[in-house]
Design an enzyme around this catalytic site. Structure first.
Site, mmCIF file in Angstrom:
data_model
loop_
_atom_site.group_PDB
_atom_site.id
_atom_site.type_symbol
_atom_site.label_atom_id
_atom_site.label_comp_id
_atom_site.label_asym_id
_atom_site.label_seq_id
_atom_site.Cartn_x
_atom_site.Cartn_y
_atom_site.Cartn_z
ATOM 1 N N HIS A 158 0.808 -1.208 0.000
ATOM 2 C CA HIS A 158 0.000 0.000 0.000
ATOM 3 C C HIS A 158 0.847 1.267 0.000
ATOM 4 O O HIS A 158 0.429 2.294 -0.531
ATOM 5 C CB HIS A 158 -0.944 0.022 1.204
ATOM 6 C CG HIS A 158 -2.167 -0.800 1.005
ATOM 7 N ND1 HIS A 158 -2.171 -2.158 1.153
ATOM 8 C CD2 HIS A 158 -3.428 -0.460 0.645
ATOM 9 C CE1 HIS A 158 -3.381 -2.626 0.905
ATOM 10 N NE2 HIS A 158 -4.167 -1.618 0.588
ATOM 11 N N GLY A 159 2.004 1.217 0.618
ATOM 12 C CA GLY A 159 2.817 2.426 0.638
ATOM 13 C C GLY A 159 4.199 2.141 1.195
ATOM 14 O O GLY A 159 4.376 1.258 2.029
#
Lengths: 374, 468
Positions: free
Chosen positions: B317-318
């Site tokens: 996601h990041g």
């Protein structure tokens, strides 16, 4: 036996599109949200205010970011605060008088200084609705580092200045000036204040908006221009304001949460704004600007705050002012009951009527007027 | 090209017209060209990357599909695809971590790539294609048809993450959308616009203000903000999925669902069967099952492996520790659930009912709390906030009643309206109110929706999942 469903055909699909368009045109013409909002406000929820004197030389009342150039040879006094500084509410049952504009406290104070020290001072009021100290600091970076350095700052501390965080888009537009962008970036890098992330977010929002605007030059701009012919699109901003007003009225009417209901002054928004206030006062002092801070008047008809929280905030503001070798004045109870306005079916929680401005100006002059005599 | 813009609406309209008028190969080529135009509208510099990855996967898929081909034929291209993802997404993070160990004078320059939009999604689709083809799924040929698999514009940026077995046949046997399907697609797009512009973005303003200070909020506001963010991201991402699925439906394609009332989940594992469902099945099919199905693993292995995989999912996601912690948090919740399952099953039925209700509440609260990692800008912020949330420090509300009221309204929309909408979307297009008053009711509802879009569109904020 249930009748068989009719198959959807393209002509029926087209008819639905035409019917939708017809309703869009009707909504644009009739605007039921605006009509409903109008009817609600007429039903005893007065939101009208008296027009105030807006001298373009002296006032930057709402959202303008840059200060106009002061008159040559005069010392500049900057008033920072919320809408209390530049609005005149109406007493219960009164109607606005369209034939006159009433003066506000900053102008009245300047008049008194003019009597004490003729031709020495000019004043700008850079108050903005619900302006927080994070925003005030953001704008002050511009004035101090790029604009015209004020001789004195007169700050109004009020509940409204502590309850929100962030920097509104209008103020973010200062970043369009490369010199300000550099100063802001440097300040953000060196600041340790808890509001720092709000400055960073403001910069990100500004950059994102600029990207969107630049990408809207082509097809998006063309489509928006086309939509601009639709009344429903033209009125979107005012309809949105009407809708939010309606929701606000519903909150007041059905949930009983009024603008005068008791509220807390606690938490991260207060801490961030106090940090910003301290840094703003420090910045002012570093430029040799004199600092005057007053606690804004509170309507004595109302009991809006929890006493311990209110006192703690006032004490923190006082300490910040004194730490910056500034002056502090508590005007919390300065404006008597009869000088406040009436708003949305109850006592106005923020704004006083015309007479209140005279009272505030008098109290400011009594406390600080002599310190302005050269 | 962001979904919630007028140019996307116009683009979709033109594409719809095109798919209605043109058939055969010309339509495939046209859709491919339009998909690249869609991508180029964001940044044309990255079109070659998307195209290159597509061609590479196609060629690699062809090579590893051959029976008896060595396994390196599979793992090398997968490693290459993941390297591209890592280069753009994680190189900055890795260099920063290395620099921590180096003296300042010899610190390495931190690469600052602009993250290509949708790279996390289309690389995962390319990987899944290779794995599926290797397992025997039919190759998607010819090249231009295959390229539509990762690049078809409705799902290219943020999913749903498709599998070749569900999308391949639709590309091989193209279908022109009926008027009922177009209408069903429009219904869904309208709902997506409203969820994004009216609910998610308004909640976002409150969440931004709450997370915009390095001072930790009080316990009450900490919980309120984490709940507000949980609903913001739900409405944001499910709105994106609605627009993606609706657009595909209007063009004659069927995409899998991505959300199924995730906050109704009884336990953390069920949450992941209801949240970002296409990512969950990707993880299940390619990371969990192949490893956990192998015999002879020690008892603790599945528990540790769950936490590791979920941490990697967070990293997907990041590029940041907060995302890894968010994933690990969910992994730990799943492990915790697995550990209590056995003892709970031994209790009496009435005790089980009581414990189930307790478990459901705990699941929800812990999922909300975990979202703090996802939204925070730093570990310090996340831990500070969680600290005040769990020590119950500060129970006085600091924000405007409007903010709390809007959150309550959003929760009511989720509880009362979302289940009905999902049932509506699940109907076949021909059964979804194409006859009688329901059909004509759409005219005022669409017009009203348009008015709300006009009113709220100026706050046009990017979709949260576009950054992944």
């Amino acid at each position: 036996m249930a009748p068989a469903a009719r198959a959807l055909t393209w002509p029926r699909f087209g008819a639905l599109a035409a019917a939708t368009l017809a309703v869009v045109v009707f909504l644009g013409w009739a605007n039921p949200i605006a009509a409903l909002a109008g009817a609600t406000f007429k039903a005893g929820n007065s939101t009208e205010t008296q027009a105030v004197k807006r001298d373009p030389r002296h006032h930057d009342l709402e959202n303008r970011s840059q200060l106009p150039r002061p008159e040559a040879g005069k010392k500049l006094i900057v008033f920072i605060g919320t809408s209390q500084q530049f609005s005149a509410s109406l007493p219960e049952g009164a109607r606005p008088d369209s034939s006159r504009e009433v003066p506000v406290s900053s102008d009245l104070f300047l008049q008194k200084l003019e009597e004490r020290a003729p031709g020495v001072y000019t004043a700008y009021n850079v108050g903005a609705p619900n302006q927080t100290f994070v925003e005030a600091l953001w704008r002050s970076l511009y004035w101090f580092k790029l604009g015209h350095r004020p001789h004195a700052l007169i700050l109004q501390a009020a509940f409204d200045g502590f309850r929100k965080v962030g920097v509104r888009p209008e103020f973010q537009e200062l970043l369009a000036q490369p010199a300000f962008a550099d100063i802001e970036a440097e300040f953000e890098r060196t600041s340790t204040g808890s509001y720092r992330m709000q400055f960073a977010s403001a910069r990100q929002e500004f950059e994102q908006r600029r990207l969107e605007v630049s990408s809207e030059n082509g097809a998006e701009a063309l489509l928006r221009r086309g939509l601009g012919h639709l009344p429903l699109y033209q009125t979107r901003e005012t309809t949105r304001a009407d809708l939010l007003g309606l929701l606000y009225s519903a909150r007041v009417k059905f949930l009983g949460i009024k603008p005068t209901s008791k509220r807390h002054i606690v938490g991260a928004p207060v801490a961030s704004n106090l940090d910003a206030l301290r840094d703003l006062l420090r910045l002012a002092r570093s430029y040799g600007t004199r600092v005057y801070v007053y606690n804004g008047p509170v309507n004595p008809k109302l009991s809006m705050f929890y006493e311990d929280e209110y006192r703690a905030t006032v004490d923190a503001v006082r300490a910040a002012a004194l730490d910056a070798s500034g002056e502090f004045l508590d005007l919390g109870g300065a404006v008597p009951e009869g000088e406040w306005g009436y708003w949305m079916g109850g006592p106005d929680p923020i704004h006083f009527a015309e007479q209140g401005h005279f009272t505030v100006a008098r109290r400011l002059d009594e406390a600080w007027g002599t310190s302005f005599v050269p | 090209m962001p979904f919630t813009t007028y140019r996307y609406v116009a683009f979709l309209g033109l594409t719809l017209l095109f798919t209605q008028l043109v058939r055969g190969k010309a339509r495939e080529w046209g859709l491919l060209l339009l998909s690249f135009v869609f991508y180029a509208a964001w940044d044309p510099r990255y079109v070659p990357l998307l195209l290159g990855l597509g061609v590479f996967t196609y060629v690699a898929g062809h090579a590893c599909a051959k029976k008896g081909s060595p396994s390196s034929r599979l793992w090398l291209p997968i490693a290459a695809i993941l390297f591209v993802l890592g280069l753009y997404k994680y190189s900055g993070m890795v260099v920063e971590a290395v620099n921590l160990a180096l003296p300042k004078a010899s610190a390495l320059g931190v690469p600052s790539f602009v993250l290509p939009l949708g790279i996390s999604f289309f690389t995962f689709e390319c990987v899944s294609y290779l794995l599926d083809v290797r397992k025997g799924s039919k190759e998607l040929v010819p090249l231009h048809r295959f390229l539509l698999f990762p690049a078809f514009f409705p799902h290219m940026i943020a999913g749903p993450i498709l599998r070749v077995r569900e999308f391949g046949p639709q590309l091989e046997k193209p279908h022109t959308a009926t008027s009922a399907e177009v209408l069903a697609g429009v219904d869904r797009i309208v709902v997506g616009f409203l969820k994004k512009l009216v609910i998610a973005d308004t909640l976002g303003a409150f969440v931004d203000s709450g997370f915009g200070s390095s001072v930790a909020p009080g316990a009450l506001d900490g919980w309120v903000l984490s709940i507000a963010f949980s609903f913001q991201i739900y409405f944001d991402f499910s709105a994106y999925s609605d627009i993606a699925i609706g657009s595909a439906r209007a063009l004659g394609f069927t995409f899998p669902e991505n959300f199924n009332l995730p906050y109704h989940a009884k336990n953390p594992s069920e949450f992941w069967n209801r949240w970002h469902m296409t990512l969950s099945r990707w993880i299940r099919d390619y990371l969990f099952l192949p490893v956990l199905m192998k015999q002879g693993r020690p008892k603790w292995f599945p528990l540790v492996y769950t936490v590791i995989v979920m941490s990697l999912m967070g990293l997907w996601h990041g590029a940041g520790l907060t995302f890894v912690c968010w994933g690990a948090w969910h992994g730990l919740l799943m492990v915790g659930h697995r550990l209590v399952q056995g003892p709970v099953a031994k209790r009496s039925k009435s005790a089980q009912r009581y414990l189930d209700a307790l478990g459901r509440a705990a699941t929800l609260l812990l999922i909300f709390a975990g979202s703090t990692f996802f939204r925070s800008r730093s570990m310090g912020q996340a831990l500070g906030m969680l600290g005040s949330m769990f020590t119950l420090k500060g129970l006085r509300p600091a924000y405007s009643p409007n903010d709390y009221g809007f959150l309550l309204g959003s929760i009511l929309v989720y509880l009362l309206l979302e289940p009905r909408l999902l049932r509506w979307f699940a109907k076949k297009p021909d059964e979804a109110g194409v006859d009688g008053w329901r059909f004509w009711l759409r005219a005022p509802l669409y017009a009203l929706a348009l008015q709300f879009v006009f009113m709220f569109e100026h706050t046009n904020v990017g979709f949260i999942y576009f950054q992944f």
